[in-house]
Enzyme design. Sequence first.
Site, short mmCIF file in Angstrom:
data_model
loop_
_atom_site.label_atom_id
_atom_site.label_comp_id
_atom_site.label_asym_id
_atom_site.label_seq_id
_atom_site.Cartn_x
_atom_site.Cartn_y
_atom_site.Cartn_z
N SER A 1 -60.64 -64.28 78.80
CA SER A 1 -61.89 -63.64 79.19
C SER A 1 -63.11 -64.47 78.82
CB SER A 1 -62.01 -62.24 78.57
OG SER A 1 -62.09 -62.34 77.15
N UNK A 2 -62.89 -65.63 78.22
CA UNK A 2 -63.98 -66.54 77.89
C UNK A 2 -64.18 -67.49 79.07
N PRO A 3 -65.26 -67.34 79.85
CA PRO A 3 -65.42 -68.14 81.08
C PRO A 3 -65.37 -69.64 80.85
CG PRO A 3 -66.97 -66.31 81.08
CD PRO A 3 -66.34 -66.34 79.72
N PHE B 1 -63.91 -71.30 78.47
CA PHE B 1 -62.56 -71.70 78.07
C PHE B 1 -61.69 -71.92 79.31
CE2 PHE B 1 -58.16 -70.54 76.92
CZ PHE B 1 -57.92 -71.48 75.92
#
Length: 257
Positions: free
Chosen positions: A125-127, A129
Amino acid sequence: MGLPGLGLLLKRFGVLVRVALKVAVGKVLLTLWPSAIRPHLLAMSEKTGMAKNPRFTYEDWAPTFFSTQYFWFVLKVNWQQLEDRTKQGDIAPDSPVVHLSGQRARLWDFMQGNRPLVLNFGSCSUPSFLFKFDQFKRLVEDFSSVADFLTVYIEEAHASDGWAFKNNVDIRRHRDLQERLQAARLLLDRNPGCPVVVDTMENRSSQLYAALPERLYVLQEGRILYKGGPGPWNYHPEEVHAVLEQLCRSSAQSPRL
């Protein structure tokens, strides 16, 4: 040794006040003068890579800034960094992790002799990443003959029931280890080229390495050779490339016994 209890509490309180003021001012500006704060947020998105991410528009993420969920997440990250004790050259923490099969392990289990071990902390959910995951995969492809790589899946940066962005991966906060393992398996569809493990539900690896929301490290012979800055602003796979390239050059120049 960690900070004494009172000292840590005072530092946490100071961070709480600073983050609260930042959120309050930002909320007022975003509500009353959205056009005035837009250039600032866009400049920030350039640094984090969001501006180059085709999956998101400004409207997908900017309105979520300075929300209650934003406040709690930023506070958590800042509090975690308060207790960051890892330094380049120091002994690397040997924290517990879990294989996708459910088998328990420790980070040092993945170190082999004097081969560097690259740790890639993050979540789906970390864009930034995910956006830079192909860069990480190229690191694996380019240096797998001289280094080992490990992706450590940690708690979600932008869970759908937390500080959520529109058009993002829909993953809730992990309520148990099985949910974290399930989320981590999504990375397998991207062919990471290296083992993927998950942090424990106590988030021990994330805490010891101050890894939230994403971070890169290079370990060698039990010590921290490279410590990347905290993401998303300072998550730079190209820096790891330079470190490994230098190691290769140094190894080539070393006299052979």
